[in-house]
Enzyme design. Structure first.
Site, PDB file in Angstrom:
ATOM      1  N   CYS A  64       9.428   1.875   3.569  1.00 52.85           N
ATOM      2  CA  CYS A  64      10.318   0.754   3.914  1.00 52.85           C
ATOM      3  C   CYS A  64      11.735   1.258   4.166  1.00 52.85           C
ATOM      4  CB  CYS A  64      10.327  -0.271   2.803  1.00 52.85           C
ATOM      5  SG  CYS A  64      10.919   0.432   1.278  1.00 52.85           S
ATOM      6  N   GLU A 110       8.826  -4.123  13.312  1.00 55.91           N
ATOM      7  CA  GLU A 110       8.636  -3.083  12.301  1.00 55.91           C
ATOM      8  C   GLU A 110       7.297  -2.409  12.607  1.00 55.91           C
ATOM      9  OE1 GLU A 110       7.583  -4.144   8.243  1.00 55.91           O
ATOM     10  OE2 GLU A 110       8.637  -2.383   7.509  1.00 55.91           O
ATOM     11  N   LYS A 118      -0.826  -6.683  -9.461  1.00 55.87           N
ATOM     12  CA  LYS A 118      -1.825  -6.830  -8.390  1.00 55.87           C
ATOM     13  C   LYS A 118      -1.495  -5.792  -7.329  1.00 55.87           C
ATOM     14  CE  LYS A 118      -2.788  -8.253  -4.685  1.00 55.87           C
ATOM     15  NZ  LYS A 118      -3.289  -7.288  -3.675  1.00 55.87           N
ATOM     16  N   PHE A 169       0.812  -1.223   0.000  1.00 55.66           N
ATOM     17  CA  PHE A 169       0.000   0.000   0.000  1.00 55.66           C
ATOM     18  C   PHE A 169       0.842   1.267   0.000  1.00 55.66           C
ATOM     19  CE2 PHE A 169       0.845  -0.060   4.578  1.00 55.66           C
ATOM     20  CZ  PHE A 169       0.978   1.293   4.850  1.00 55.66           C
ATOM     21  N   SER A 176       5.224  -7.040   3.375  1.00 55.37           N
ATOM     22  CA  SER A 176       5.770  -7.389   4.686  1.00 55.37           C
ATOM     23  C   SER A 176       6.536  -8.711   4.609  1.00 55.37           C
ATOM     24  CB  SER A 176       4.631  -7.488   5.701  1.00 55.37           C
ATOM     25  OG  SER A 176       3.700  -8.449   5.249  1.00 55.37           O
ATOM     26  N   GLU A 209      -5.004  -3.669  -2.051  1.00 56.10           N
ATOM     27  CA  GLU A 209      -6.448  -3.376  -2.060  1.00 56.10           C
ATOM     28  C   GLU A 209      -6.775  -2.110  -1.255  1.00 56.10           C
ATOM     29  OE1 GLU A 209      -4.690  -5.794  -0.770  1.00 56.10           O
ATOM     30  OE2 GLU A 209      -5.889  -7.161   0.468  1.00 56.10           O
TER      31      GLU A 209
END
Ligand code: NAD
Length: 496
Positions: free
Chosen positions: A281, A381, A173, A149, A226, A176
């Protein structure tokens, strides 16, 4: 409320799946759209479309492919403001930051425009008498890209420009949580003249991912997300015989040595800790203060953090909301845990006044001092605007902290001592290193990727790793008819 569909053969594709997920504007908390969640049939339809487009695209000349890439680059450059606003509306980051991510993605498009040069193979004349040997790189076929995301435009752009330039067809992909950027990009490809089926978007969740990982028509998967899902994607995809690069999570440390310019370091900690609400990240989440500077450094970071404006990313805010309410609450729970574990909350973002909707997913920048390595605020994290300061006495302790951490995505050192910096870049077990640079995201012509639990697979993203990942090498040994080399010879070929 918008309906966010798949994209196939250069047109929206509704599919037959009945699943949907809500998409929210994090600054208002309002549901703004509904994204389709692909069923297996929808996923297969999109993959089939990409497979059908592959033979013609593979045979399209490099001249034509690059002409389309240049068109795409020009359109993107002219209209990236539209894309930035779409990102802000679903992700929450401020528009200037969204524009920054698009620009970094655009650099990969520009790199891919040089694909004729990058694809040149080797040629050896007379390897044996009148025998030539040469190598070519050929595309894989249908390639899957699965993105997180936090960078709905840049992360897909780490992969698809090079995949397309090298002659593959793509199924993207997206997450969402912010699926609209991918559709906007798909429409731009159509406008740029990309043939039907070369770039497709499959909206969905685990069902869509699993089909990409197991469908025999998909030849490779590039994943970013992740660590647990990256591990799953890597093991499932490789077990199905695919080439997989799976980039995972991170816990990035910045080491501040006693001789560092503390103003520069404090600026960097604020930018790298709280930019994009820490949902990067490459965000710095652990600031390792070495020796006697810790009190001064913490004070300087705090004085820069307090005035930050939190609010709707379309306004003049420095920092937007977090992506969902659940994520906001989870990040806040880490601050609670740090406090309960005895760390000192220097700047507390839990009660923030934000310039945005009452139901927005707000959490202010949070600075925590005296964090120790066993606290969950350090070990996990967090992926939010939480900067932990860990105090150590020596460079070796700082290095040891980083090298024993399971993650190895990015790191930075702040010092005026070139020898210390050089030693750090040599000794640290992390894939991307900054020297007085807090977020060392490499340029497109280098490759992006971490070490240890931050990347599964052998290939980093973009740069020459990208070209190699999306192509297979073929070595050809060739002899044109020469009567002197005829005859039967059952021995292993040897060079003469
Ligand atoms: P995520 O792992 O939840 O989701 C990533 C993708 O995997 C999404 O497309 C999602 O739909 C899909 N997915 C989620 N659960 C799945 C499951 N059980 N099975 C199959 N697919 C599944 O990650 P996120 O929350 O979207 O993104 C944040 C994470 O991504 C952070 O850990 C961050 O560090 C990481 N990240 C890493 C990099 C990097 O370069 N290493 C870059 C950006 C983000």
């Amino acid at each position: 409320m918008s309906t966010i569909t798949h994209w196939m053969n250069n047109a929206p594709f509704t599919g037959t799946g009945t699943g949907t997920a809500p998409v929210t504007n994090p600054a208002t908390g309002q549901v703004t759209g509904e994204v389709a969640l692909a069923g297996v049939e929808d996923a297969r339809a999109v993959i089939d479309a990409a497979a059908a487009a592959f033979p013609a695209w593979r045979d399209t000349s490099l001249a034509k492919r690059t002409a389309i890439l240049f068109n795409f680059r020009e359109l993107l450059n002219a209209r990236k403001g539209e894309l930035a606003r779409i990102i802000t509306a679903e992700h929450g980051k401020v528009v200037s930051d969204a524009l920054g991510e698009v620009s970094r993605g655009q650099e990969v498009v520009e790199f891919a425009c040089g694909i004729p040069h990058l694809l040149k193979g080797g040629f050896t004349e007379n390897a044996s008498t009148k025998v030539d040997v040469y190598s070519v790189r050929q595309p894989l076929g249908v390639v899957g890209v699965i993105s997180p995301f936090n960078f709905p435009a840049m992360v897909p752009m780490w992969f698809f420009p090079i995949a397309i330039a090298t002659g593959n067809t793509v199924v993207l992909k997206p997450s969402e949580k912010d699926p609209s950027a991918a559709l906007w990009i798909a429409a731009l490809w159509a406008e740029a003249g990309l043939p039907d089926g070369v770039f497709n978007v499959l909206q969905g969740d685990k069902t869509a991912v699993d089909e990409l990982l197991t469908n025999p028509k998909v030849k490779s998967v590039s994943f970013v997300g992740s660590t647990p899902i990256a591990q799953y994607v890597y093991s499932t995809g490789t077990a199905a015989g695919k080439r997989v690069q799976a980039l995972g999570g991170a816990k990035n440390h910045a080491v501040i040595l006693p001789d560092a310019d503390l103003d520069l370091a404090a600026d960097a900690m604020v930018n790298a800790g709280f930019g994009s609400a820490g949902e990067r990240c490459m965000a710095i989440s652990a600031c390792v203060a070495v020796g006697p500077i810790a009190d001064d450094l913490v004070a300087k970071i705090a004085e820069r953090t307090t005035p930050l404006k939190i609010g709707d990313g379309t306004g003049d805010s420095d920092m937007g909301p977090l992506v969902t309410k659940a994520h906001r609450d989870k990040v806040a729970s880490y601050i609670d845990a740090g406090e309960a574990d005895g760390a000192k909350i220097v700047v507390d973002g839990r009660s923030v006044e934000a310039d945005g909707g009452e139901q927005g997913f707000w959490l202010g920048p949070t600075l925590i001092d005296h964090v120790t390595p066993e606290m969950s605020v350090y070990t996990d994290e967090i992926f939010g605007p939480v900067l932990s300061v860990v105090r150590v006495e020596t460079y070796d302790e700082a290095l040891d902290l980083i090298n024993t951490n399971p993650y190895g995505n990015g790191t930075a050192i702040f010092t005026n001592d070139g020898g210390a910096a050089r030693r750090f870049q040599n000794e640290v077990q992390v894939g991307m290193v900054g020297i007085n640079v807090p977020i060392p995201v490499p340029m497109a012509y280098y490759s992006f990727g971490g070490w240890k639990a931050s990347l599964f697979g052998d290939s980093h993203a973009h740069g020459m790793d990208g070209v190699q990942f999306f192509t297979r090498q073929k070595a050809i040994t060739s002899r044109w008819l020469d009567p002197s080399h005829g005859g039967i010879e059952l021995g292993f070929p040897q060079n003469q």
